[in-house]
Design an enzyme around this catalytic site. Structure first.
Site, PDB file in Angstrom:
ATOM      1  N   GLY A 211       5.603   3.696  25.479  1.00 47.00           N
ATOM      2  CA  GLY A 211       4.973   2.679  24.644  1.00 47.00           C
ATOM      3  C   GLY A 211       4.122   1.677  25.378  1.00 47.00           C
ATOM      4  O   GLY A 211       3.782   0.632  24.815  1.00 47.00           O
ATOM      5  N   GLU A 236      12.074   1.956  21.395  1.00 40.67           N
ATOM      6  CA  GLU A 236      11.362   2.027  20.108  1.00 40.67           C
ATOM      7  C   GLU A 236      10.176   2.967  20.168  1.00 40.67           C
ATOM      8  O   GLU A 236       9.804   3.590  19.169  1.00 40.67           O
ATOM      9  CB  GLU A 236      10.919   0.619  19.682  1.00 40.67           C
ATOM     10  CG  GLU A 236       9.665   0.083  20.332  1.00 40.67           C
ATOM     11  CD  GLU A 236       9.821  -0.215  21.812  1.00 40.67           C
ATOM     12  OE1 GLU A 236       8.809  -0.153  22.536  1.00 40.67           O
ATOM     13  OE2 GLU A 236      10.945  -0.517  22.243  1.00 40.67           O
ATOM     14  N   ASP A 237       9.562   3.127  21.357  1.00 40.01           N
ATOM     15  CA  ASP A 237       8.383   3.990  21.470  1.00 40.01           C
ATOM     16  C   ASP A 237       8.718   5.445  21.151  1.00 40.01           C
ATOM     17  O   ASP A 237       7.966   6.130  20.457  1.00 40.01           O
ATOM     18  CB  ASP A 237       7.761   3.873  22.866  1.00 40.01           C
ATOM     19  CG  ASP A 237       8.787   3.972  23.990  1.00 40.01           C
ATOM     20  OD1 ASP A 237       9.992   4.172  23.717  1.00 40.01           O
ATOM     21  OD2 ASP A 237       8.381   3.840  25.155  1.00 40.01           O
ATOM     22  N   TYR A 238       9.860   5.913  21.645  1.00 42.74           N
ATOM     23  CA  TYR A 238      10.280   7.291  21.372  1.00 42.74           C
ATOM     24  C   TYR A 238      10.468   7.524  19.877  1.00 42.74           C
ATOM     25  O   TYR A 238      10.001   8.537  19.320  1.00 42.74           O
ATOM     26  CB  TYR A 238      11.581   7.604  22.114  1.00 42.74           C
ATOM     27  CG  TYR A 238      12.213   8.922  21.719  1.00 42.74           C
ATOM     28  CD1 TYR A 238      11.773  10.114  22.266  1.00 42.74           C
ATOM     29  CD2 TYR A 238      13.241   8.953  20.784  1.00 42.74           C
ATOM     30  CE1 TYR A 238      12.341  11.327  21.886  1.00 42.74           C
ATOM     31  CE2 TYR A 238      13.824  10.166  20.405  1.00 42.74           C
ATOM     32  CZ  TYR A 238      13.367  11.345  20.961  1.00 42.74           C
ATOM     33  OH  TYR A 238      13.922  12.529  20.581  1.00 42.74           O
ATOM     34  N   ALA A 241       7.157   7.436  17.859  1.00 41.34           N
ATOM     35  CA  ALA A 241       6.446   8.702  18.043  1.00 41.34           C
ATOM     36  C   ALA A 241       7.109   9.821  17.247  1.00 41.34           C
ATOM     37  O   ALA A 241       6.427  10.649  16.630  1.00 41.34           O
ATOM     38  CB  ALA A 241       6.412   9.054  19.533  1.00 41.34           C
TER      39      ALA A 241
END
Length: 394
Positions: A211, A236-238, A241
């Site tokens: 992220g 949170e980025d995982y 996505a």
């Protein structure tokens, strides 16, 4: 005895499979870097003035020597329609003064400062970004960490990758040229081991995104519940996505790297960061327990033993030759990611490479030992599946 022979045969087979997979990853990442990164594309995918509007979400906490110069690169982006949404949690954060200085210096840039955040979960980055996200006025949101610096055409490059079927554009994480051995160590890691896994995963269809710099369709995020839906996760980025991929959208990688340029760095900080990332991967993806066998020294031992068992080759000679081949391919990989001359010598690279490879197993074991992580100002206990709970001091 028959059971032992069977186990040894199985280990030998595993060694040869490991050899094939790891060198396939090497070649895929090297070729991809040479063909895709740092390419000046003569064709214009869409007229400049018709590029989609972008809301840049910038989470900030604290200052370091490079913060103001990093932030300023976003104020001079060569892009027709964008806004900068600066998000700071605390009123007394010194980053507030930095932001106000830039807002005064560039009054013609569409930029706003949001202070106070909004508590919607345990993730401090999401909490910090919530007011900015709710105030975003464009259909594309670009979440970009405070330590990233960009070129004037970075955003143009990213939006050109946002084609009809693409829902997320991300940059390959890398590190800017800086002084000191700790900087060299980071640059070697983000130019060798990290892109090998990151690129080969994306090439083979595995959604692997960090992220640090992500351009996403806001309406797709809203369909998944908006930022608040990801506040229960530390990574949170995982999960953002994953939510975008689950809705049928493709990913694309920018031709420019996501250039990290933090002014505060040390070997200890690098090690702590790697341990935190490994802990997150272990809790989200159980297959991460096999990660140590993808590192040079342990992989070379396993493959060397397999070659000795099957062909009766000298195990230590094979080990040394395999490590040398790995070392050379990593240097080729690094120069491709760099896209120009390195700021350190080949000797510096060799020392940093050896130390980084030697740290790999220790980092993994440290991650297994303690399931809690410290991030920003909080401590969190990780749960299987990627959720976490904050540890409150009593």
């Amino acid at each position: 005895m028959a059971l032992l022979d069977l186990a040894m045969q199985g280990l030998a087979v595993f060694g040869f499979i490991l050899f094939f997979v790891l060198w396939l990853m090497h070649f895929m990442s090297i070729i991809y870097v040479r063909l895709h990164l740092h390419k000046k594309r003569p064709e214009v995918k869409q007229p400049f003035m018709q590029l989609a509007g972008v809301s840049l979400l910038k989470p900030l906490k604290g200052v370091d020597p490079n913060l103001i110069s990093n932030l300023e690169t976003f104020f001079i982006l060569d892009y027709p329609k964008f806004e900068i949404l600066l998000c700071i949690q605390d009123q007394d954060d010194p980053a507030v003064d930095v932001c106000k200085k830039l807002l005064g210096k560039y009054p013609n840039v569409d930029a706003r400062l949001f202070i106070g955040g909004k508590k919607v979960g345990i993730n401090p980055k999401i909490n910090n970004l919530m007011p900015g996200y709710e105030g975003a006025k464009y259909g594309l949101v670009w979440i970009c960490d405070s330590g990233i610096r960009v070129k004037p055409d970075t955003l143009t490059d990213m939006t050109n990758q946002m084609t009809e079927k693409v829902g997320l554009v991300h940059g390959l994480p890398y590190v800017a040229d800086r002084q000191g051995f700790a900087a060299t160590l980071e640059q070697v890691y983000f130019g060798t081991s990290h892109p090998r896994s990151y690129i080969s995963a994306n090439v083979t269809g595995i959604k692997c995104v960090t992220g640090m710099s992500c351009l996403m369709r806001k309406d797709v995020l809203d369909q998944a519940g908006g930022l608040v839906a990801f506040a229960q996760y530390i990574a949170e980025d995982y999960f953002m996505a994953k939510a975008i991929a689950d809705r049928g959208w493709k990913f694309s990688m920018a031709t420019q790297v996501a250039l990290q340029n933090s002014g505060s760095y040390s070997i200890g900080q690098f090690q702590s960061r790697m341990i935190r990332w490994t802990k997150l991967r272990i809790n989200m993806l159980p297959g991460t327990v096999l990660e140590p066998v993808s590192e040079c020294f342990l992989a070379s031992l396993i493959i060397g033993w397999a070659a000795h068992y099957v062909f009766r080759w000298d195990m230590m000679v094979f080990f040394m030759c395999h490590c040398l081949a790995w070392f050379i391919s990593d240097y080729i990989q690094l120069t491709g990611v760099q896209g120009g001359p390195l700021c350190f010598s080949k000797l510096d690279f060799a020392v940093a490479w050896f130390i980084r490879e030697s740290m790999a197993v220790q980092i993994f074991l440290s991650a297994l030992w303690d399931p809690t992580i410290s991030w920003r100002t909080g401590r969190y206990r990780l749960r299987c599946g990627g959720t976490a709970e904050e540890i409150l001091d009593v």
